[in-house]
Design a protein around this motif. Sequence first.
Motif, short mmCIF file in Angstrom:
data_model
loop_
_atom_site.label_atom_id
_atom_site.label_comp_id
_atom_site.label_asym_id
_atom_site.label_seq_id
_atom_site.Cartn_x
_atom_site.Cartn_y
_atom_site.Cartn_z
N ILE A 129 54.99 48.07 61.06
CA ILE A 129 53.89 47.12 60.90
C ILE A 129 52.68 47.84 60.30
CG2 ILE A 129 52.34 45.55 62.12
CD1 ILE A 129 54.52 45.32 64.29
N PRO A 130 52.08 47.27 59.25
CA PRO A 130 50.92 47.93 58.64
C PRO A 130 49.77 48.12 59.65
CG PRO A 130 51.72 46.18 57.24
CD PRO A 130 52.45 46.04 58.54
N LYS A 131 49.17 49.31 59.61
CA LYS A 131 48.00 49.57 60.44
C LYS A 131 46.76 49.02 59.73
CE LYS A 131 49.40 53.67 63.05
NZ LYS A 131 49.04 55.09 63.37
N PRO A 132 45.83 48.39 60.48
CA PRO A 132 44.63 47.86 59.83
C PRO A 132 43.61 48.97 59.53
CG PRO A 132 44.56 47.39 62.18
CD PRO A 132 45.90 48.03 61.91
N ASP A 133 42.91 48.78 58.44
CA ASP A 133 41.81 49.68 58.08
C ASP A 133 40.53 49.07 58.67
OD1 ASP A 133 39.79 51.16 56.94
OD2 ASP A 133 40.74 51.26 54.97
N THR A 134 40.00 49.70 59.72
CA THR A 134 38.83 49.13 60.42
C THR A 134 37.61 49.01 59.51
OG1 THR A 134 38.22 51.32 61.23
CG2 THR A 134 39.60 49.98 62.67
N LYS A 135 37.55 49.85 58.46
CA LYS A 135 36.42 49.78 57.55
C LYS A 135 36.46 48.53 56.67
CE LYS A 135 35.78 54.80 57.30
NZ LYS A 135 35.81 56.00 56.41
N LEU A 136 37.67 47.98 56.50
CA LEU A 136 37.81 46.79 55.66
C LEU A 136 37.92 45.51 56.47
CD1 LEU A 136 40.38 48.16 53.04
CD2 LEU A 136 37.91 47.95 52.79
N ARG A 137 37.84 45.65 57.79
CA ARG A 137 37.95 44.48 58.68
C ARG A 137 36.82 43.49 58.39
NH1 ARG A 137 38.66 46.44 64.39
NH2 ARG A 137 40.83 46.63 63.69
N ASP A 138 37.18 42.22 58.41
CA ASP A 138 36.19 41.17 58.11
C ASP A 138 36.46 39.98 59.02
OD1 ASP A 138 34.07 39.93 56.94
OD2 ASP A 138 35.03 39.62 54.98
N ASN A 139 35.50 39.04 59.04
CA ASN A 139 35.66 37.82 59.84
C ASN A 139 35.44 36.60 58.96
OD1 ASN A 139 34.24 39.89 62.03
ND2 ASN A 139 35.91 38.66 62.87
#
Length: 578
Positions: free
Chosen positions: A485-495
């Motif tokens: 499963i791809p790990k999320p990039d917290t720097k690119l996280r958005d809402n």
Amino acid sequence: MNVQGLANFIWGVADILRGDYKQASYGQVILPFTVLRRLDCVLSSTKENVLTKYEAIQNMNEDAIDKILNKESGYNFHNRSKFDFQKLLAEHDKIGINLRNYVAGFSAEAREILDKFKFDDQISYLDDKNLLFLVLESFAKIDLHPDTVSSMEMGYVFEELIRKFAEISNETAGEHFTPREVIRLMVNLLFNNDNDILSQKGIVKTLYDCACGTGGMLSVAEEYLKELNPDARLEVFGQELNDESYAICKADMMIKGQKASNIKFGNSFTTDGFENDKFDYCLVNPPFGVAWKKVQKQIKKEHDQLGFGGRFGAGLPRVSDGSLLFLQHLISKMKPSNGGSRIAIVFNGSPLFTGSAGSGESEIRKWIIENDMLEAIVALPDQLFYNTGISTYFWIVTNRKDSQRKGKVQLINAVSFFHKMSRSLGNKRNEISDEDIKTITQVYGDFKEGKYCKIFHNSDFGYSRVTVERPLIEDGEVVTTKQGIPKPDTKLRDNENIPLKTGKTDSSEEDIQEYMEKEVLPHVPDAWVDHSKTKVGYEINFTKYFYEYKPLRSLAEIRSDILALEKATDGLLNEVLN
């Protein structure tokens, strides 16, 4: 003498105090003496009858004496001392002793009012400075008899005196009272749908204000109902934290024949004076944006331990603004839905939108709207209140909506319904006229969309706040877990806030995916939603709903204006040079 003139005349007593009192302390003398003089004038016509009756019954028990003398006075209070203002002035050398005797002659609730002013301390200080006789003599010249000054006018006089006191002591006058035309508008909308009920002969209804100040809300509501139906009776109840405001409110209730015991002293949040009571109507203008840190421990305890069994089950707003605590407190005072209650409360803009999904404010809005309690919100003109020039709104909240209003919320934009005052009062520069009140009330009652009215489904204010993730990439490769499963990039996280569909209280995964495919994936095709973090929130973006697009001026218009300006400037320049 009009209200303003009478208030100025009373405030003129300050000339006697100058030098012995600081300016900021003038009100500590003028306010209680005004109350005392009003009580003195109110009781004057029956004073001799009361004294005669007291001679005959003074050996009876105290409760019986109180009831008999109150009946004799014609009010819910009396004074059994031989003194009044004129008789006090007859014995110059005993003025202090006799004034205390006079105050002690009032029935208990009247004495409590003067105690809240710390009146005995003022008697001592004035007597010590040889000012007591002069102050008493000045007030004896002021006619505050009900035949001369009505209850409504007296309320205005007190408000003007408090405003003067607040101005010179750098206090906030708006914490004590609300402009009467604002109250009138609120009362109109509060009672508007109940004309059939309120016009019944002998009807009795109850109204509560948990931050009642000097009692303006209660008085205007009572007067309105009397105009609508002289046979109806509105029992009013209030609680107030400020000593002087509480005393004035209680005195006003006593004089008008209301039960003075219905006015409680203290903080409504921590010492609820009506813990087990429910009311037909609630009407309040709580202080704007006031922090509740001082009572945080008690409120949080009630929230944590009692939940919806207490008053604050829906949530707690940020400590810097307790506005939505007041609304929850009032909702706890509503009668069960089969009888139902109606609430009108003044807010600034913050409770409309402050706090994202999952925050205390959003959870409170969610609870109110999903339970179909929010009926209407009215945007008022700015510069309407004494202590602030900001935009204000009042909410109508109820658990007994009419059938046509069920599941819907009415927004009324009344910001343009005002006229400029000839003389500002603090920050108050605008006023709502009777004609404006009539128009706004009609817009509310018609319940039809138009320039000043928008009608929405409850769910139109809801949204799902979703967390959009992007894959973490290192050395050009997507980083995955052991499960691939791809790990999320917290720097690119958005809402993203995804509006709820009509009639829904949350968004399904299908709704969210539909939004993603339309709005997000065309721009970032590798994005996905972490559904475990999705929260439903509610906010009311009032300005957006009434936004009117104004097209930019054309270049030709702008050019024409510039050329005209240049031509005018050249003409002026030639005049100067010549």
